[in-house]
Design an enzyme around this catalytic site. Structure first.
Site, short mmCIF file in Angstrom:
data_model
loop_
_atom_site.label_atom_id
_atom_site.label_comp_id
_atom_site.label_asym_id
_atom_site.label_seq_id
_atom_site.Cartn_x
_atom_site.Cartn_y
_atom_site.Cartn_z
CE LYS A 47 -0.29 -0.25 5.04
NZ LYS A 47 -1.04 -0.90 6.13
NE ARG A 145 -6.73 0.61 11.19
CZ ARG A 145 -5.52 0.39 10.67
NH1 ARG A 145 -4.59 1.34 10.76
NH2 ARG A 145 -5.22 -0.75 10.12
CE1 TYR A 265 14.72 30.98 7.25
CE2 TYR A 265 14.92 28.68 6.65
CZ TYR A 265 14.68 29.99 6.30
OH TYR A 265 14.40 30.31 4.99
CG MET A 318 11.22 23.82 1.31
SD MET A 318 10.34 24.99 0.28
CE MET A 318 9.18 25.69 1.45
C1 PLP Z 1 -0.34 -1.98 6.73
C2 PLP Z 1 -0.97 -3.26 7.08
C3 PLP Z 1 -0.20 -4.43 7.19
C4 PLP Z 1 1.30 -4.42 7.14
O1 PLP Z 1 1.78 -3.90 8.36
P1 PLP Z 1 3.34 -3.83 8.72
O2 PLP Z 1 3.34 -3.40 10.12
O3 PLP Z 1 3.91 -2.81 7.79
O4 PLP Z 1 3.91 -5.18 8.49
C5 PLP Z 1 -0.88 -5.62 7.39
N1 PLP Z 1 -2.23 -5.66 7.52
C6 PLP Z 1 -2.98 -4.55 7.44
C7 PLP Z 1 -4.46 -4.66 7.60
C8 PLP Z 1 -2.38 -3.31 7.24
O5 PLP Z 1 -3.13 -2.20 7.20
#
Ligand code: PLP
Length: 377
Positions: A47, A145, A265, A318
């Protein structure tokens, strides 16, 4: 003088910063995890553009290593992955937005359904199209969630024959597995095991990277590692697998400040001695958080220059940051040299800790301003 330079050499010379992504290390990390899990299938979570590293390169590298099942967050990410992996099983973790079932079907993507309306919409679509299209079920085991509540899941187990599709996977997600021995992890495992038993013909999956390292009873039928593949520590304080990313920036100027002078800065840091400062072409617009900056009150991150660790001095701008190179031999650092912010012994997790965040946020913030170099794959 520059005659004969290849386009790659030219691009490299001109690059203010370089992000090197080692696809061989990524593939090796997947194989290491897959071996660890024995007969459990090892999927890959890609993802957010493969945690910022490029899904179109990471996806095929993982597929060639042996991964067959992939998880993305969004429909669009799934469509992009489908273009490069026509054969892969692809799940979309954020599930089905209203009216998107035809797009899922077209790209052969499997939504991870986490609510009763989503399940109804997918089932209705399958019934209308007279096709049984696979989808996963997401069960909430205590994170609150995403996912079906335990009550909803129990009801679904009773009424499953009414569905017009066959669930291909049942998943839940661990909230605290990155802290070793957190009591919530055990509780989630117990709830998940109980529900999964009521779907005996449906493969089950609970473990992210941390869960994969928590123990074999967390593996079930499929594990879903993300961060461990990309070189992040799966559990706080544990050793990561092979590093995958290296972040480097050019020294664009070397200057000297007298003792007691302010740097950067806000005049946040003052020199304690006559100080040689290397200014790097890298800043927070490149994903290097301001929180790694240094001040009189608190040291910041370090950069490796000429093989030595040199501390940042002053705030991160930046497009620029400053590094104290006083302890390097005079000739060791010059305009055009490369400094390493992540890699060469500075781990992703060390950098993240100094920034006050986690490796995931560091990777996904790196962005597209760097010259990207992919090794292997
Ligand atoms: C992002 C995610 C993972 C992977 O998690 P990691 O901690 O990066 O291994 C697995 N399952 C779900 C549902 C996720 O959202």
């Amino acid at each position: 003088m520059m005659h004969g330079a290849s386009p790659e050499e030219t691009a490299l010379r001109e690059a203010p910063s370089i992000l090197t992504i080692d696809l061989s290390a990524l593939a090796e990390n997947w194989r290491t995890l897959s071996r660890r899990c024995g007969r459990t299938e090892c999927a890959a979570v890609v993802k957010a553009d493969a945690y910022g590293l490029g899904i179109e390169r990471a996806g095929p590298a993982l597929w060639n290593a042996g991964a067959e099942t992939f998880f993305v967050a969004h429909l669009r990410e799934g469509q992009i992955l489908r273009e490069v992996l026509p054969q892969a099983v692809i799940y979309v973790l954020n599930g089905l937005l209203p009216g998107t079932a035809p797009a899922f079907a077209l790209a052969q993507l499997r939504p991870v359904l986490g609510s009763t309306p989503e399940i109804a919409e997918w089932s209705d679509f399958c019934a209308a199209e007279k096709v049984d299209l696979p989808a996963a079920l997401h069960l909430d085991t205590g994170m609150h969630r995403l996912g079906l509540s335990v009550e909803e899941a129990l009801r679904l187990a009773e009424t499953r024959r009414l569905l017009a599709f066959t669930p291909s996977l049942i998943i839940s997600h661990l909230a605290c597995a990155d802290e070793a021995n957190h009591p919530a992890t055990r509780r989630q495992h117990a709830v998940f095991s109980d529900i999964a038993r009521r779907f005996p013909d449906v493969p089950a999956s609970l473990a992210n990277s941390a869960g994969t390292f928590t123990g074999p009873d967390y593996h079930f039928d499929l594990v879903r590692p993300g961060i461990a593949l990309y070189g992040g520590a799966p559990i706080a304080g544990a050793a990561p697998l092979r590093p995958v990313v290296k972040l480097q920036a050019r020294v664009i100027q070397v200057l000297t400040a007298e003792r007691g002078e302010a740097v950067g800065y806000g005049a946040a840091q003052h020199t304690k001695r006559e100080t040689r400062i290397a200014t790097l072409s890298l800043g927070y617009a490149d994903g290097v958080f301001r929180s790694v900056g240094s001040s009189d009150a608190r040291p910041g991150a370090a950069a490796i220059i000429a093989g030595r660790r040199c501390p940042l001095v002053g705030r991160v701008s930046m497009d620029l940051m400053s590094v104290d190179v006083t302890d390097l031999p005079e000739a060791a650092v010059e305009r055009g040299d490369l400094a390493t912010l992540i890699g060469d012994g500075i781990t992703l997790d060390e950098f993240a800790t100094v920034a006050g965040t986690i490796s995931y946020e560091v990777l996904t913030a790196l962005g597209h301003r760097h010259l990207r170099r992919y090794l292997g794959g």
